[in-house]
Write a protein that holds these residues in place. Structure first.
Motif, mmCIF file in Angstrom:
data_model
loop_
_atom_site.group_PDB
_atom_site.id
_atom_site.type_symbol
_atom_site.label_atom_id
_atom_site.label_comp_id
_atom_site.label_asym_id
_atom_site.label_seq_id
_atom_site.Cartn_x
_atom_site.Cartn_y
_atom_site.Cartn_z
ATOM 1 N N GLN A 58 10.958 12.240 4.050
ATOM 2 C CA GLN A 58 9.599 11.727 3.910
ATOM 3 C C GLN A 58 9.510 10.721 2.767
ATOM 4 N N ARG A 59 8.518 9.862 2.819
ATOM 5 C CA ARG A 59 8.321 8.842 1.787
ATOM 6 C C ARG A 59 7.977 9.449 0.429
ATOM 7 N N ASP A 60 7.447 10.679 0.434
ATOM 8 C CA ASP A 60 7.092 11.332 -0.829
ATOM 9 C C ASP A 60 8.276 12.090 -1.440
ATOM 10 N N GLY A 61 9.448 11.998 -0.824
ATOM 11 C CA GLY A 61 10.643 12.646 -1.347
ATOM 12 C C GLY A 61 10.932 13.995 -0.727
ATOM 13 N N SER A 62 9.994 14.564 0.034
ATOM 14 C CA SER A 62 10.234 15.855 0.673
ATOM 15 C C SER A 62 11.048 15.653 1.940
ATOM 16 N N ARG A 63 11.474 16.778 2.500
ATOM 17 C CA ARG A 63 12.290 16.711 3.706
ATOM 18 C C ARG A 63 11.764 17.700 4.727
ATOM 19 N N LEU A 64 11.615 17.232 5.964
ATOM 20 C CA LEU A 64 11.179 18.078 7.061
ATOM 21 C C LEU A 64 12.392 18.559 7.835
ATOM 22 N N SER A 65 12.241 19.728 8.460
ATOM 23 C CA SER A 65 13.291 20.199 9.358
ATOM 24 C C SER A 65 12.644 21.009 10.456
ATOM 25 N N GLY A 66 13.404 21.365 11.469
ATOM 26 C CA GLY A 66 12.866 22.159 12.578
ATOM 27 C C GLY A 66 12.457 21.293 13.733
ATOM 28 N N LYS A 67 12.223 21.960 14.862
ATOM 29 C CA LYS A 67 11.882 21.245 16.099
ATOM 30 C C LYS A 67 10.563 20.510 15.999
ATOM 31 N N ALA A 68 9.572 21.145 15.426
ATOM 32 C CA ALA A 68 8.239 20.548 15.380
ATOM 33 C C ALA A 68 8.013 19.762 14.107
ATOM 34 N N TRP A 114 0.843 -1.207 0.000
ATOM 35 C CA TRP A 114 0.000 0.000 0.000
ATOM 36 C C TRP A 114 0.872 1.249 0.000
ATOM 37 N N MET A 115 1.925 1.246 0.816
ATOM 38 C CA MET A 115 2.818 2.394 0.925
ATOM 39 C C MET A 115 3.583 2.621 -0.377
ATOM 40 N N ALA A 116 3.866 1.574 -1.116
ATOM 41 C CA ALA A 116 4.629 1.686 -2.363
ATOM 42 C C ALA A 116 3.929 2.580 -3.376
ATOM 43 N N THR A 117 2.613 2.633 -3.331
ATOM 44 C CA THR A 117 1.875 3.481 -4.282
ATOM 45 C C THR A 117 2.113 4.962 -4.022
ATOM 46 N N LYS A 118 2.527 5.335 -2.803
ATOM 47 C CA LYS A 118 2.758 6.727 -2.443
ATOM 48 C C LYS A 118 4.250 7.073 -2.394
ATOM 49 N N LEU A 119 5.104 6.102 -2.636
ATOM 50 C CA LEU A 119 6.536 6.252 -2.449
ATOM 51 C C LEU A 119 7.167 7.051 -3.583
ATOM 52 N N ARG A 120 7.986 8.061 -3.217
ATOM 53 C CA ARG A 120 8.708 8.868 -4.192
ATOM 54 C C ARG A 120 10.162 9.087 -3.757
ATOM 55 N N SER A 121 10.647 8.286 -2.842
ATOM 56 C CA SER A 121 11.975 8.456 -2.274
ATOM 57 C C SER A 121 12.797 7.179 -2.471
ATOM 58 N N VAL A 122 13.979 7.311 -3.081
ATOM 59 C CA VAL A 122 14.844 6.154 -3.304
ATOM 60 C C VAL A 122 15.328 5.552 -1.979
ATOM 61 N N PRO A 123 15.793 6.366 -0.997
ATOM 62 C CA PRO A 123 16.200 5.750 0.272
ATOM 63 C C PRO A 123 15.059 4.989 0.958
ATOM 64 N N TRP A 124 13.844 5.543 0.908
ATOM 65 C CA TRP A 124 12.709 4.822 1.492
ATOM 66 C C TRP A 124 12.405 3.558 0.697
ATOM 67 N N ALA A 125 12.579 3.599 -0.620
ATOM 68 C CA ALA A 125 12.357 2.409 -1.439
ATOM 69 C C ALA A 125 13.351 1.312 -1.071
ATOM 70 N N LEU A 126 14.621 1.689 -0.842
ATOM 71 C CA LEU A 126 15.615 0.708 -0.399
ATOM 72 C C LEU A 126 15.235 0.121 0.954
ATOM 73 N N SER A 127 14.859 0.993 1.884
ATOM 74 C CA SER A 127 14.486 0.556 3.229
ATOM 75 C C SER A 127 13.317 -0.421 3.189
ATOM 76 N N LEU A 128 12.244 -0.013 2.542
ATOM 77 C CA LEU A 128 11.054 -0.873 2.489
ATOM 78 C C LEU A 128 11.291 -2.117 1.636
ATOM 79 N N GLY A 129 12.149 -2.015 0.620
ATOM 80 C CA GLY A 129 12.495 -3.185 -0.186
ATOM 81 C C GLY A 129 13.243 -4.233 0.632
ATOM 82 N N LEU A 130 14.165 -3.774 1.484
ATOM 83 C CA LEU A 130 14.879 -4.707 2.365
ATOM 84 C C LEU A 130 13.927 -5.375 3.357
#
Length: 190
Positions: free
Chosen positions: A154-164, A74-90
């Motif tokens: 993030q799984r969609d390829g974006s990146r979060l930063s900051g305390k919150a 299910w998550m693979a349909t929303k995946l846009r990140s290569v590192p997350w693809a490697l992680s979930l593939g493993l």
């Protein structure tokens, strides 16, 4: 999805190949010492989870695995990140490797014992738990997922930063950047 699928297939194929070689060439209770005793190859059939935990509840592990596999698909349909693809593939490859054992090995379907064969020599003189390639893939995949979460990827390829965990450009930050001081007429930068 291609990276996730390829990673899962490679992990699964490697796991099954090593398990086949192990069952054909290793004997139980006769470990083979390699790399000067750093690693031992020792055939073990595990009816439980890690450290033989839950041996009497073998039928539960395939059900949990099926839920995990379903979530990854299910998550693979929303995946846009290569590192997350490697992680979930493993994780997917490792989960499917051990699921295959649970479904198709003795003593029977949903009760099969997982073939383990790798043991790392502990510095204290003992041996670490016996594991297999699928277990190693699961461990590396989960550790990579934790690292990705901690670094805000993030799984969609974006990146979060900051305390919150706010996006790198927030509405408040954008409004503050061009604020003009009414008394001096100069523009302040945040």
């Amino acid at each position: 999805m291609v990276v996730l699928g390829a990673t899962a297939l490679i992990a699964l194929a490697l796991d099954q190949w090593v398990k086949h070689l192990s069952t054909e060439n290793l004997e139980e209770h006769h470990p083979v010492r390699i790399l000067g005793g750093l690693i031992y190859l020792s055939l073990l059939r595990n009816g439980g989870a890690a450290f033989s935990f839950g041996t009497g509840f073998t039928w539960v592990f395939p059900l949990i695995t099926l839920v995990v596999v379903g979530w990854i698909v299910w998550m693979a349909t929303k995946l846009r990140s290569v590192p997350w693809a490697l992680s979930l593939g493993l994780v997917l490859g490792g989960a499917l490797g051990n699921l295959g054992d649970r479904l198709f090995r003795a003593p029977g379907p949903f009760q099969g014992h997982v073939v383990d064969m790798i043991s790392v020599f502990a510095p204290e003189g003992g041996k670490f738990a016996v594991f297999n390639i699928a277990d190693a893939c699961l461990t590396v995949g989960v550790c990579l997922a934790v690292l990705l979460e901690l670094t805000g990827r993030q799984r969609d390829g974006s990146r979060l930063s900051g305390k919150a965990g706010k996006n790198t450009t927030t509405e408040a930050g954008t409004a503050e950047a061009g604020k003009t001081d009414a008394t001096t007429g100069t523009e302040e930068r945040a």
